[in-house]
Design a protein around this motif. Structure first.
Motif, PDB file in Angstrom:
ATOM      1  N   CYS A  79      -0.743  12.388   3.287  1.00  0.00           N
ATOM      2  CA  CYS A  79      -0.761  11.571   4.503  1.00  0.00           C
ATOM      3  C   CYS A  79       0.353  12.046   5.430  1.00  0.00           C
ATOM      4  CB  CYS A  79      -0.555  10.094   4.149  1.00  0.00           C
ATOM      5  SG  CYS A  79      -0.385   8.998   5.574  1.00  0.00           S
ATOM      6  N   GLU A  80       0.031  12.153   6.688  1.00  0.00           N
ATOM      7  CA  GLU A  80       1.027  12.551   7.694  1.00  0.00           C
ATOM      8  C   GLU A  80       1.869  11.323   8.038  1.00  0.00           C
ATOM      9  OE1 GLU A  80       1.137  14.825  12.033  1.00  0.00           O
ATOM     10  OE2 GLU A  80      -0.778  14.383  11.050  1.00  0.00           O
ATOM     11  N   ALA A  81       2.982  11.176   7.335  1.00  0.00           N
ATOM     12  CA  ALA A  81       3.767   9.937   7.403  1.00  0.00           C
ATOM     13  C   ALA A  81       4.305   9.647   8.796  1.00  0.00           C
ATOM     14  CB  ALA A  81       4.917   9.996   6.399  1.00  0.00           C
ATOM     15  N   LEU A  82       4.687  10.681   9.538  1.00  0.00           N
ATOM     16  CA  LEU A  82       5.307  10.445  10.844  1.00  0.00           C
ATOM     17  C   LEU A  82       4.332   9.836  11.841  1.00  0.00           C
ATOM     18  CD1 LEU A  82       7.501  13.658  11.298  1.00  0.00           C
ATOM     19  CD2 LEU A  82       7.989  11.550  10.037  1.00  0.00           C
ATOM     20  N   ASN A  83       3.040  10.117  11.676  1.00  0.00           N
ATOM     21  CA  ASN A  83       2.027   9.583  12.589  1.00  0.00           C
ATOM     22  C   ASN A  83       1.136   8.543  11.913  1.00  0.00           C
ATOM     23  OD1 ASN A  83       2.784  11.246  14.808  1.00  0.00           O
ATOM     24  ND2 ASN A  83       1.727  12.965  13.845  1.00  0.00           N
ATOM     25  N   PHE A  84       1.629   7.968  10.831  1.00  0.00           N
ATOM     26  CA  PHE A  84       0.833   6.999  10.074  1.00  0.00           C
ATOM     27  C   PHE A  84       0.482   5.788  10.931  1.00  0.00           C
ATOM     28  CE2 PHE A  84       0.902   3.121   7.383  1.00  0.00           C
ATOM     29  CZ  PHE A  84      -0.294   3.339   6.723  1.00  0.00           C
ATOM     30  N   LYS A  85      -0.796   5.351  10.817  1.00  0.00           N
ATOM     31  CA  LYS A  85      -1.278   4.196  11.567  1.00  0.00           C
ATOM     32  C   LYS A  85      -1.738   3.121  10.602  1.00  0.00           C
ATOM     33  CE  LYS A  85      -2.803   7.071  15.452  1.00  0.00           C
ATOM     34  NZ  LYS A  85      -3.959   7.520  16.271  1.00  0.00           N
ATOM     35  N   LEU A  86      -1.167   1.948  10.738  1.00  0.00           N
ATOM     36  CA  LEU A  86      -1.525   0.821   9.882  1.00  0.00           C
ATOM     37  C   LEU A  86      -2.922   0.307  10.207  1.00  0.00           C
ATOM     38  CD1 LEU A  86       1.846  -1.115  10.008  1.00  0.00           C
ATOM     39  CD2 LEU A  86       0.703  -0.487   7.882  1.00  0.00           C
ATOM     40  N   SER A  87      -3.691   0.003   9.176  1.00  0.00           N
ATOM     41  CA  SER A  87      -4.991  -0.631   9.368  1.00  0.00           C
ATOM     42  C   SER A  87      -4.790  -2.151   9.442  1.00  0.00           C
ATOM     43  CB  SER A  87      -5.923  -0.287   8.208  1.00  0.00           C
ATOM     44  OG  SER A  87      -5.454  -0.877   7.004  1.00  0.00           O
ATOM     45  N   LYS A  88      -5.822  -2.877   9.824  1.00  0.00           N
ATOM     46  CA  LYS A  88      -5.732  -4.339   9.905  1.00  0.00           C
ATOM     47  C   LYS A  88      -5.426  -4.951   8.541  1.00  0.00           C
ATOM     48  CE  LYS A  88      -8.771  -5.000  13.915  1.00  0.00           C
ATOM     49  NZ  LYS A  88     -10.043  -5.609  14.394  1.00  0.00           N
ATOM     50  N   SER A  89      -6.089  -4.433   7.508  1.00  0.00           N
ATOM     51  CA  SER A  89      -5.877  -4.991   6.169  1.00  0.00           C
ATOM     52  C   SER A  89      -4.463  -4.709   5.671  1.00  0.00           C
ATOM     53  CB  SER A  89      -6.904  -4.412   5.187  1.00  0.00           C
ATOM     54  OG  SER A  89      -6.765  -3.008   5.076  1.00  0.00           O
ATOM     55  N   GLN A  90      -3.908  -3.558   6.034  1.00  0.00           N
ATOM     56  CA  GLN A  90      -2.538  -3.228   5.623  1.00  0.00           C
ATOM     57  C   GLN A  90      -1.527  -4.125   6.342  1.00  0.00           C
ATOM     58  OE1 GLN A  90      -2.734   0.906   6.612  1.00  0.00           O
ATOM     59  NE2 GLN A  90      -3.643   1.489   4.646  1.00  0.00           N
ATOM     60  N   LYS A  91      -1.770  -4.396   7.616  1.00  0.00           N
ATOM     61  CA  LYS A  91      -0.906  -5.325   8.351  1.00  0.00           C
ATOM     62  C   LYS A  91      -0.978  -6.720   7.738  1.00  0.00           C
ATOM     63  CE  LYS A  91      -1.207  -3.092  12.892  1.00  0.00           C
ATOM     64  NZ  LYS A  91      -1.693  -3.229  14.280  1.00  0.00           N
ATOM     65  N   LYS A  92      -2.182  -7.108   7.388  1.00  0.00           N
ATOM     66  CA  LYS A  92      -2.384  -8.431   6.806  1.00  0.00           C
ATOM     67  C   LYS A  92      -1.619  -8.572   5.501  1.00  0.00           C
ATOM     68  CE  LYS A  92      -6.093 -11.635   5.506  1.00  0.00           C
ATOM     69  NZ  LYS A  92      -7.570 -11.813   5.387  1.00  0.00           N
ATOM     70  N   LEU A  93      -1.621  -7.512   4.690  1.00  0.00           N
ATOM     71  CA  LEU A  93      -0.889  -7.550   3.427  1.00  0.00           C
ATOM     72  C   LEU A  93       0.610  -7.693   3.659  1.00  0.00           C
ATOM     73  CD1 LEU A  93      -0.495  -7.230   0.386  1.00  0.00           C
ATOM     74  CD2 LEU A  93      -0.537  -4.757   0.723  1.00  0.00           C
ATOM     75  N   LEU A  94       1.153  -6.930   4.598  1.00  0.00           N
ATOM     76  CA  LEU A  94       2.589  -7.011   4.871  1.00  0.00           C
ATOM     77  C   LEU A  94       2.983  -8.404   5.370  1.00  0.00           C
ATOM     78  CD1 LEU A  94       3.224  -3.520   6.518  1.00  0.00           C
ATOM     79  CD2 LEU A  94       3.771  -4.251   4.192  1.00  0.00           C
ATOM     80  N   LYS A  95       2.114  -9.027   6.163  1.00  0.00           N
ATOM     81  CA  LYS A  95       2.380 -10.394   6.620  1.00  0.00           C
ATOM     82  C   LYS A  95       2.338 -11.375   5.444  1.00  0.00           C
ATOM     83  CE  LYS A  95       0.266  -9.605  11.138  1.00  0.00           C
ATOM     84  NZ  LYS A  95      -0.890  -9.944  11.990  1.00  0.00           N
ATOM     85  N   LYS A  96       1.417 -11.119   4.534  1.00  0.00           N
ATOM     86  CA  LYS A  96       1.294 -11.981   3.355  1.00  0.00           C
ATOM     87  C   LYS A  96       2.560 -11.922   2.512  1.00  0.00           C
ATOM     88  CE  LYS A  96      -1.435 -12.356  -0.910  1.00  0.00           C
ATOM     89  NZ  LYS A  96      -2.561 -11.762  -1.668  1.00  0.00           N
ATOM     90  N   VAL A  97       3.090 -10.723   2.309  1.00  0.00           N
ATOM     91  CA  VAL A  97       4.330 -10.569   1.534  1.00  0.00           C
ATOM     92  C   VAL A  97       5.484 -11.245   2.259  1.00  0.00           C
ATOM     93  CG1 VAL A  97       5.974  -8.909   0.596  1.00  0.00           C
ATOM     94  CG2 VAL A  97       3.531  -8.456   0.412  1.00  0.00           C
ATOM     95  N   THR A  98       5.548 -11.051   3.572  1.00  0.00           N
ATOM     96  CA  THR A  98       6.606 -11.691   4.371  1.00  0.00           C
ATOM     97  C   THR A  98       6.544 -13.205   4.244  1.00  0.00           C
ATOM     98  OG1 THR A  98       6.636  -9.873   5.964  1.00  0.00           O
ATOM     99  CG2 THR A  98       7.531 -11.978   6.702  1.00  0.00           C
ATOM    100  N   LYS A  99       5.347 -13.765   4.306  1.00  0.00           N
ATOM    101  CA  LYS A  99       5.184 -15.215   4.192  1.00  0.00           C
ATOM    102  C   LYS A  99       5.649 -15.699   2.824  1.00  0.00           C
ATOM    103  CE  LYS A  99       1.783 -18.834   5.132  1.00  0.00           C
ATOM    104  NZ  LYS A  99       0.387 -19.128   5.545  1.00  0.00           N
ATOM    105  N   TYR A 100       5.319 -14.934   1.790  1.00  0.00           N
ATOM    106  CA  TYR A 100       5.733 -15.314   0.436  1.00  0.00           C
ATOM    107  C   TYR A 100       7.260 -15.304   0.309  1.00  0.00           C
ATOM    108  CZ  TYR A 100       6.621 -14.927  -4.578  1.00  0.00           C
ATOM    109  OH  TYR A 100       7.108 -15.114  -5.848  1.00  0.00           O
ATOM    110  N   LEU A 101       7.900 -14.346   0.959  1.00  0.00           N
ATOM    111  CA  LEU A 101       9.354 -14.205   0.844  1.00  0.00           C
ATOM    112  C   LEU A 101      10.121 -15.204   1.699  1.00  0.00           C
ATOM    113  CD1 LEU A 101       9.678 -10.297   0.958  1.00  0.00           C
ATOM    114  CD2 LEU A 101       9.799 -11.760  -1.065  1.00  0.00           C
ATOM    115  N   THR A 102       9.516 -15.654   2.801  1.00  0.00           N
ATOM    116  CA  THR A 102      10.279 -16.442   3.775  1.00  0.00           C
ATOM    117  C   THR A 102       9.863 -17.898   3.920  1.00  0.00           C
ATOM    118  OG1 THR A 102       8.795 -15.702   5.546  1.00  0.00           O
ATOM    119  CG2 THR A 102      10.779 -14.392   5.161  1.00  0.00           C
ATOM    120  N   VAL A 103       8.657 -18.268   3.476  1.00  0.00           N
ATOM    121  CA  VAL A 103       8.162 -19.633   3.674  1.00  0.00           C
ATOM    122  C   VAL A 103       8.119 -20.375   2.350  1.00  0.00           C
ATOM    123  CG1 VAL A 103       6.266 -21.055   4.524  1.00  0.00           C
ATOM    124  CG2 VAL A 103       6.787 -18.866   5.632  1.00  0.00           C
ATOM    125  N   LYS A 104       8.678 -21.586   2.339  1.00  0.00           N
ATOM    126  CA  LYS A 104       8.655 -22.397   1.129  1.00  0.00           C
ATOM    127  C   LYS A 104       7.234 -22.844   0.816  1.00  0.00           C
ATOM    128  CE  LYS A 104      13.319 -24.310   1.684  1.00  0.00           C
ATOM    129  NZ  LYS A 104      14.111 -25.553   1.857  1.00  0.00           N
TER     130      LYS A 104
END
Length: 461
Positions: free
Chosen positions: A74-99
Motif C-alpha cells: 500500500c502506498e502509505a503516503l497517499n493512503f485514502k480512508l474508506s467509509k468503513s475504515q473511518k467508521k471503525l476509528l470513530k467506534k474505537v474513539t467512542k469506546y475510549l472516550t465515552v462512558k
C-alpha cells in the motif's frame, strides 16, 4: 553492522496442504533458511515475492499452486480512508472516550425523540386520534343533558376554526421539522469536517488534557535482538498469542508452546541496523504492542526495512474482537509508516504480506487504497484495480501488461559461502570439483534474482 547475508536453499517439489482452501497436496513453494539477513537484502527479496516466517524465508510457486499468493503493498503516503475504515476509528474513539452510562443515556434520548415524532409523522394515526376524541366529546355532551344552540352558520369569508388540540399538534410538527432541518445541516457540516480529517487526526483518539474513559497505548519494542522491554513483557505476549491461536484458529494447546511462539514470531534473521538517514528506532524486527488500561491486548509483528514497514503477523485477545483489531492495527501500521517516513524519506510503503484473490477471507487487503500487486513474471508493481479483472478470470495471471521480462541470471556470478570463504560460484566449482548442484543453484539464482544473487551468500557444505 554485518554487511552480508547467509542463506541455505531448500528446493521443494512436492505439494503440501493449503491453509486457505484446505487441499491436501496443492500448495507449492521454495524456501531458504536465513542464518542472517541484512535489511536491504530482505527488502530486495520481498520485492521478488519472498516472505519470512521466523528465520525461514519462502517463495510460493505461483503458477503451480492452488491459491496463488501475490505480494501486496500500500502506498502509505497517499493512503485514502474508506467509509468503513473511518467508521471503525470513530467506534474505537467512542469506546475510549465515552462512558457506557452516557452511551446508554444518548440511546434512551434518541428513543424518546423517536417516540414523540412517530405519532406526528403518522397521519393515519393522528386522524384516528381526532375521531376518537370527537366521539368522546359527543358522549360527554349527551350524558350531561346539555343542548347546543344552532347559529346562523359559518362565515365563508373566514378560515374554518380548528380544534385547539389540532392547532397544538401542527405547531409541534412544525417545530420538529425545523429541528430536523437544523440537525441535517449540522450532520452535513460534521460529514464535511470528518472528510477533511487525516488518518493521523482520526488515530488521535484523545484530545490533549482530556480525561479518557480508557487509555490505549501503542508501544514499539525490538524483538531481535531482544530488548529489555521485550523480555519483561514476553510472558504476557505469549499468553495473548496462545489464547488467540486456540480460540481464533482452533489450534490445540500442544501447538501453541513457547518454543513454537519463539520460532514463529520472535526469532528473526534480520540484523539490527541504524543509519543517519534512517528512523530513530533503527531497522530490523519489532513487536508493536497494544496496551489498554495497562493490559496487553494485541501485538503486531513488523519488520522495518529501507523502503517499507512489512507486516508479519497480528495476534490479539479474542475478548476484544468487538474493536476489530485486524483492521485497526493495519490502520495504525499505515500511520506508523507515514511517521517513519518523516525521518527516513525512502520508507514510503506498507507491505501487507500476500493477497489471495481466490480466498474471500484474504481479499480484504485490496480495500487499502492505493495498493499494488507484484507481477509474478516481470516483478513489476501493478495497481490492484487493473489486476482484479484478470484474477477474476484466472487464479494465476501475468499482471504486467507490457512484454517486460525477468532478467536471466548467470549462475557463475552467484555468490556462495564455502569453508568460511565468500566466492563466486565459478570459483567454488573449481575448488569443490563438483557440479552435482548446478541445477539447484540455477533454480535458486532465478528465484532470488540478479541483485540478491550477487549480495546473498549461498551456503555450500
Amino acid at each position: 553492522m554485518s554487511s552480508y547475508s547467509v542463506v541455505e536453499y531448500f528446493a521443494e517439489h512436492e505439494g503440501y496442504r493449503c491453509g486457505y482452501c484446505g487441499s491436501k497436496d496443492s500448495n507449492y513453494s521454495h524456501g531458504m533458511w536465513a542464518h542472517q539477513l541484512t535489511c536491504q537484502d530482505y527488502q530486495d527479496l520481498i520485492d521478488r515475492g519472498w516472505r519470512r516466517s521466523g528465520k525461514y524465508v519462502y517463495k510460493p510457486t505461483m503458477d503451480k499452486m492452488c491459491c496463488p499468493s501475490y505480494t501486496i503493498k500500500c502506498e502509505a503516503l497517499n493512503f485514502k480512508l474508506s467509509k468503513s475504515q473511518k467508521k471503525l476509528l470513530k467506534k474505537v474513539t467512542k469506546y475510549l472516550t465515552v462512558k457506557d452510562s452516557e452511551i446508554e443515556k444518548t440511546s434512551q434520548a434518541d428513543d424518546e425523540v423517536e417516540g414523540h415524532t412517530r405519532p406526528a409523522r403518522d397521519e393515519a394515526g393522528a386522524s384516528h386520534g381526532r375521531q376518537e376524541g370527537e366521539k368522546q366529546k359527543e358522549g360527554k355532551n349527551a350524558t350531561s343533558g346539555k343542548t347546543t344552540t344552532p347559529g346562523a352558520g359559518a362565515d365563508p369569508s373566514k378560515p374554518k376554526c380548528k380544534k385547539a388540540k389540532l392547532v397544538r399538534m401542527e405547531k409541534k410538527m412544525k417545530k420538529l421539522e425545523t429541528q430536523s432541518e437544523a440537525q441535517a445541516v449540522d450532520g452535513s457540516k460534521s460529514k464535511q469536517q470528518n472528510a477533511e480529517k487525516s488518518l493521523e487526526d482520526l488515530l488521535q483518539h484523545v484530545e490533549p488534557g482530556s480525561n479518557p474513559v480508557h487509555n490505549l497505548e501503542v508501544k514499539l519494542v525490538r524483538s531481535s535482538p531482544r530488548s529489555a522491554e521485550f523480555q519483561r513483557t514476553f510472558q504476557q505476549a505469549y499468553e495473548v498469542y496462545a489464547k488467540y491461536q486456540t480460540t481464533i484458529h482452533k489450534d490445540p494447546p500442544t501447538k501453541c508452546t513457547q518454543k513454537q511462539y519463539t520460532r514463529f514470531l520472535v526469532d528473526s534473521p534480520l540484523e539490527e541496523e541504524n543509519s543517519d538517514d534512517g528512523p530513530d528506532c533503527g531497522y530490523g524486527s519489532f513487536h508493536q504492542q497494544y496496551w489498554l488500561d495497562g493490559k496487553l491486548i494485541a501485538v503486531g509483528v513488523v519488520d522495518i526495512l529501507p523502503n517499507c514497514l512489512s507486516s508479519v503477523y497480528l495476534f490479539y485477545d479474542p475478548d476484544y474482537n468487538f474493536l476489530s483489531p485486524g483492521t485497526y492495527s493495519a490502520l495504525q501500521e499505515i500511520g506508523f509508516t507515514r511517521e517513519l517516513h518523516q525521518s527516513a524519506p525512502a520508507l514510503q510503503y506498507y507491505y501487507m504480506g500476500f493477497y489471495i484473490h481466490s480466498c474471500p477471507k484474504m481479499k480484504y487487503k485490496g480495500n487499502y487504497h492505493p495498493s499494488y500487486l507484484l507481477c509474478p513474471e516481470a516483478y513489476t508493481w501493478v495497481p490492484i484495480d487493473k489486476c482484479q479483472p484478470k484474477l477474476d478470470a484466472s487464479n494465476y495471471a501475468r499482471l504486467e501488461e507490457t512484454d517486460k521480462a525477468d532478467e536471466p541470471v548467470d549462475i557463475n556470478e552467484i555468490m556462495v559461502l564455502h569453508q568460511r570463504q565468500a566466492m563466486p560460484y565459478m570459483i567454488y566449482k573449481v575448488l569443490s570439483k563438483s557440479r552435482s548442484d548446478t541445477e539447484e543453484v540455477k533454480e535458486y539464482a532465478q528465484f532470488v534474482g540478479k541483485k540478491c544473487g550477487r549480495s546473498l551468500l549461498l551456503y555450500r557444505a
